[in-house]
Design a protein around this motif. Structure first.
Motif, PDB file in Angstrom:
ATOM      1  N   GLN A 150      15.687  78.588 -80.573  1.00  0.00           N
ATOM      2  CA  GLN A 150      14.437  78.374 -81.299  1.00  0.00           C
ATOM      3  C   GLN A 150      13.237  78.836 -80.482  1.00  0.00           C
ATOM      4  OE1 GLN A 150      13.845  74.729 -83.686  1.00  0.00           O
ATOM      5  NE2 GLN A 150      15.879  74.098 -82.990  1.00  0.00           N
ATOM      6  N   GLN A 151      13.263  78.590 -79.179  1.00  0.00           N
ATOM      7  CA  GLN A 151      12.125  79.008 -78.350  1.00  0.00           C
ATOM      8  C   GLN A 151      12.069  80.524 -78.246  1.00  0.00           C
ATOM      9  OE1 GLN A 151       9.288  78.111 -77.856  1.00  0.00           O
ATOM     10  NE2 GLN A 151       9.221  76.765 -76.065  1.00  0.00           N
ATOM     11  N   ARG A 152      13.218  81.173 -78.232  1.00  0.00           N
ATOM     12  CA  ARG A 152      13.222  82.635 -78.215  1.00  0.00           C
ATOM     13  C   ARG A 152      12.687  83.193 -79.527  1.00  0.00           C
ATOM     14  NH1 ARG A 152      18.908  84.664 -76.782  1.00  0.00           N
ATOM     15  NH2 ARG A 152      19.649  82.537 -77.090  1.00  0.00           N
ATOM     16  N   VAL A 153      12.995  82.523 -80.646  1.00  0.00           N
ATOM     17  CA  VAL A 153      12.407  82.931 -81.931  1.00  0.00           C
ATOM     18  C   VAL A 153      10.893  82.749 -81.896  1.00  0.00           C
ATOM     19  CG1 VAL A 153      12.257  82.389 -84.408  1.00  0.00           C
ATOM     20  CG2 VAL A 153      14.493  82.483 -83.280  1.00  0.00           C
ATOM     21  N   ALA A 154      10.439  81.642 -81.312  1.00  0.00           N
ATOM     22  CA  ALA A 154       8.991  81.393 -81.214  1.00  0.00           C
ATOM     23  C   ALA A 154       8.308  82.488 -80.392  1.00  0.00           C
ATOM     24  CB  ALA A 154       8.743  80.018 -80.597  1.00  0.00           C
ATOM     25  N   ILE A 155       8.963  82.952 -79.331  1.00  0.00           N
ATOM     26  CA  ILE A 155       8.411  84.051 -78.535  1.00  0.00           C
ATOM     27  C   ILE A 155       8.355  85.327 -79.364  1.00  0.00           C
ATOM     28  CG2 ILE A 155       8.831  85.555 -76.542  1.00  0.00           C
ATOM     29  CD1 ILE A 155      10.042  83.080 -75.128  1.00  0.00           C
ATOM     30  N   ALA A 156       9.439  85.614 -80.095  1.00  0.00           N
ATOM     31  CA  ALA A 156       9.459  86.813 -80.943  1.00  0.00           C
ATOM     32  C   ALA A 156       8.374  86.737 -82.011  1.00  0.00           C
ATOM     33  CB  ALA A 156      10.842  86.967 -81.585  1.00  0.00           C
ATOM     34  N   ARG A 157       8.173  85.563 -82.580  1.00  0.00           N
ATOM     35  CA  ARG A 157       7.142  85.399 -83.610  1.00  0.00           C
ATOM     36  C   ARG A 157       5.754  85.694 -83.044  1.00  0.00           C
ATOM     37  NH1 ARG A 157       6.249  79.634 -86.511  1.00  0.00           N
ATOM     38  NH2 ARG A 157       5.792  79.088 -84.325  1.00  0.00           N
ATOM     39  N   ALA A 158       5.493  85.232 -81.822  1.00  0.00           N
ATOM     40  CA  ALA A 158       4.202  85.510 -81.197  1.00  0.00           C
ATOM     41  C   ALA A 158       4.050  86.997 -80.893  1.00  0.00           C
ATOM     42  CB  ALA A 158       4.053  84.681 -79.921  1.00  0.00           C
ATOM     43  N   LEU A 159       5.116  87.630 -80.417  1.00  0.00           N
ATOM     44  CA  LEU A 159       5.062  89.056 -80.106  1.00  0.00           C
ATOM     45  C   LEU A 159       4.874  89.918 -81.348  1.00  0.00           C
ATOM     46  CD1 LEU A 159       7.964  89.282 -77.497  1.00  0.00           C
ATOM     47  CD2 LEU A 159       5.527  89.556 -77.019  1.00  0.00           C
ATOM     48  N   ALA A 160       5.314  89.424 -82.497  1.00  0.00           N
ATOM     49  CA  ALA A 160       5.214  90.193 -83.741  1.00  0.00           C
ATOM     50  C   ALA A 160       3.778  90.501 -84.117  1.00  0.00           C
ATOM     51  CB  ALA A 160       5.907  89.438 -84.877  1.00  0.00           C
ATOM     52  N   MET A 161       2.840  89.740 -83.573  1.00  0.00           N
ATOM     53  CA  MET A 161       1.423  89.950 -83.886  1.00  0.00           C
ATOM     54  C   MET A 161       0.770  90.960 -82.947  1.00  0.00           C
ATOM     55  SD  MET A 161       1.233  88.006 -86.447  1.00  0.00           S
ATOM     56  CE  MET A 161      -0.529  87.842 -86.776  1.00  0.00           C
ATOM     57  N   ASP A 162       1.558  91.585 -82.080  1.00  0.00           N
ATOM     58  CA  ASP A 162       1.055  92.572 -81.113  1.00  0.00           C
ATOM     59  C   ASP A 162      -0.120  92.027 -80.304  1.00  0.00           C
ATOM     60  OD1 ASP A 162       2.957  94.354 -82.098  1.00  0.00           O
ATOM     61  OD2 ASP A 162       1.576  95.157 -83.593  1.00  0.00           O
ATOM     62  N   PRO A 163       0.065  90.891 -79.632  1.00  0.00           N
ATOM     63  CA  PRO A 163      -1.061  90.255 -78.940  1.00  0.00           C
ATOM     64  C   PRO A 163      -1.495  91.016 -77.697  1.00  0.00           C
ATOM     65  CG  PRO A 163       0.981  89.132 -78.393  1.00  0.00           C
ATOM     66  CD  PRO A 163       1.333  90.148 -79.441  1.00  0.00           C
ATOM     67  N   ALA A 164      -2.767  90.816 -77.329  1.00  0.00           N
ATOM     68  CA  ALA A 164      -3.278  91.379 -76.079  1.00  0.00           C
ATOM     69  C   ALA A 164      -2.822  90.546 -74.893  1.00  0.00           C
ATOM     70  CB  ALA A 164      -4.801  91.438 -76.119  1.00  0.00           C
ATOM     71  N   VAL A 165      -2.564  89.255 -75.137  1.00  0.00           N
ATOM     72  CA  VAL A 165      -2.133  88.355 -74.072  1.00  0.00           C
ATOM     73  C   VAL A 165      -1.206  87.306 -74.677  1.00  0.00           C
ATOM     74  CG1 VAL A 165      -4.184  86.882 -74.370  1.00  0.00           C
ATOM     75  CG2 VAL A 165      -2.916  86.796 -72.209  1.00  0.00           C
ATOM     76  N   MET A 166      -0.213  86.910 -73.900  1.00  0.00           N
ATOM     77  CA  MET A 166       0.700  85.839 -74.308  1.00  0.00           C
ATOM     78  C   MET A 166       0.429  84.613 -73.445  1.00  0.00           C
ATOM     79  SD  MET A 166       3.034  86.519 -76.765  1.00  0.00           S
ATOM     80  CE  MET A 166       4.572  85.672 -76.378  1.00  0.00           C
ATOM     81  N   LEU A 167       0.260  83.457 -74.110  1.00  0.00           N
ATOM     82  CA  LEU A 167       0.056  82.184 -73.427  1.00  0.00           C
ATOM     83  C   LEU A 167       1.306  81.330 -73.612  1.00  0.00           C
ATOM     84  CD1 LEU A 167      -3.543  81.350 -74.789  1.00  0.00           C
ATOM     85  CD2 LEU A 167      -2.926  82.798 -72.839  1.00  0.00           C
ATOM     86  N   PHE A 168       1.832  80.801 -72.527  1.00  0.00           N
ATOM     87  CA  PHE A 168       3.025  79.958 -72.568  1.00  0.00           C
ATOM     88  C   PHE A 168       2.681  78.603 -71.973  1.00  0.00           C
ATOM     89  CE2 PHE A 168       4.635  84.280 -72.442  1.00  0.00           C
ATOM     90  CZ  PHE A 168       5.741  84.275 -73.274  1.00  0.00           C
ATOM     91  N   ASP A 169       2.850  77.544 -72.753  1.00  0.00           N
ATOM     92  CA  ASP A 169       2.534  76.195 -72.289  1.00  0.00           C
ATOM     93  C   ASP A 169       3.825  75.423 -72.058  1.00  0.00           C
ATOM     94  OD1 ASP A 169       1.392  73.813 -71.618  1.00  0.00           O
ATOM     95  OD2 ASP A 169       0.605  73.356 -73.609  1.00  0.00           O
ATOM     96  N   GLU A 170       4.290  75.417 -70.814  1.00  0.00           N
ATOM     97  CA  GLU A 170       5.540  74.719 -70.445  1.00  0.00           C
ATOM     98  C   GLU A 170       6.659  75.069 -71.435  1.00  0.00           C
ATOM     99  OE1 GLU A 170       6.181  73.154 -67.825  1.00  0.00           O
ATOM    100  OE2 GLU A 170       4.433  72.116 -67.042  1.00  0.00           O
ATOM    101  N   PRO A 171       6.986  76.355 -71.597  1.00  0.00           N
ATOM    102  CA  PRO A 171       7.899  76.756 -72.673  1.00  0.00           C
ATOM    103  C   PRO A 171       9.331  76.267 -72.514  1.00  0.00           C
ATOM    104  CG  PRO A 171       7.451  78.591 -71.206  1.00  0.00           C
ATOM    105  CD  PRO A 171       6.522  77.497 -70.802  1.00  0.00           C
ATOM    106  N   THR A 172       9.694  75.767 -71.328  1.00  0.00           N
ATOM    107  CA  THR A 172      11.071  75.297 -71.138  1.00  0.00           C
ATOM    108  C   THR A 172      11.175  73.791 -70.968  1.00  0.00           C
ATOM    109  OG1 THR A 172      10.923  75.648 -68.742  1.00  0.00           O
ATOM    110  CG2 THR A 172      11.742  77.485 -70.071  1.00  0.00           C
ATOM    111  N   SER A 173      10.052  73.069 -71.046  1.00  0.00           N
ATOM    112  CA  SER A 173      10.079  71.648 -70.695  1.00  0.00           C
ATOM    113  C   SER A 173      10.835  70.801 -71.718  1.00  0.00           C
ATOM    114  CB  SER A 173       8.662  71.109 -70.529  1.00  0.00           C
ATOM    115  OG  SER A 173       7.964  71.140 -71.754  1.00  0.00           O
TER     116      SER A 173
END
Length: 250
Positions: A150-173
């Protein structure tokens, strides 16, 4: 690894954030350059997650300025929504839409925010699912996936928007220990590919291997910052030495 001659994608000056009578961030100045991976570490309550939430407007700052991709963070909802389309955010919890398939989770914002056709959005979604190792799960629903998936899907979903920067808030906690590695592997790949990233983490191995710069927050400010080997192995501040000593004892 990035060069400091690149432009700052995120530029913060004099950031102050208060919650009631408590000042959580007290005059933060920080630039994150194009292609740079910056990890934010520090004791609980140091304001790491709050700083990330200020960058994408989820928390309003009390004073200071924030620029993302050359644009100043707006106080209007329309302006915020425009800028958020340039910022990918991955939270501790996965925040996937449970009633949608994985592919629908990846395509809805592409269609509604970026105006992509269904075919374009699906092609982009399929490529990103392959990239995070989930090319065969496009039709699955989130509750049929592990936490790491699910977290990998969440990363892919964020990348789908072609962002200038990716923010990760404790993504493995929120993940079971055996699932942490698969998410960190994806993040390390993004770092190697030159994605601009700000990462709040307690995973010192990730900070050591993937970060260009480690920023230690404490007592409302930046206690120290520098290359991972400097900050993690030879901290110069009392606050840094105390924090890393505490980590070593656990």
């Amino acid at each position: 690894m990035s060069e400091q001659t690149t432009r700052p994608v995120v530029r913060m000056r004099g950031i102050v954030k208060r919650f009631g009578g408590t000042t959580v961030l007290d005059g933060i100045d920080l630039d994150v350059h194009e292609g740079e991976v910056v990890t934010l570490i520090g004791p609980s309550g140091a304001g790491k997650s709050t700083l990330l939430r200020c960058v994408n407007g989820l928390e309003r700052i009390d004073s200071g300025t924030i620029e993302v991709d050359g644009e100043q963070l707006s106080s209007t909802e329309k302006g915020l929504n425009h800028l958020r389309s340039r910022i990918g955010m991955v939270f501790q919890s996965f925040n996937l839409f449970p009633h949608m398939t994985v592919m629908d989770n990846l395509t809805v914002a592409q269609r509604e925010v970026l105006g992509r056709s269904s075919d374009e959005a699906r092609q982009r979604g399929a490529a990103l699912l392959e990239r995070v190792g989930l090319g065969n799960r496009a039709d699955a629903y989130p509750d049929h996936l592990s936490g790491g998936q699910q977290q990998r899907v969440a990363i892919a979903r964020a990348l789908a928007m072609d962002p200038a920067v990716m923010l990760f808030d404790e993504p493995t906690s929120a993940l079971d220990p055996e699932l942490v590695g698969e998410v960190l592997d994806v993040m390390r790949t993004l770092a190697d590919e030159g994605m601009t990233m700000m990462v709040v983490t307690h995973e010192m191995r990730f900070a050591r291997r993937a970060a260009d710069r480690v920023v230690l927050l404490a007592d409302g400010g930046i206690a120290e910052q520098g290359p991972p080997e400097q900050v993690l192995d030879h901290p110069t501040s009392d606050r840094g030495r105390a924090f890393l000593q505490q980590l070593a004892e656990h």
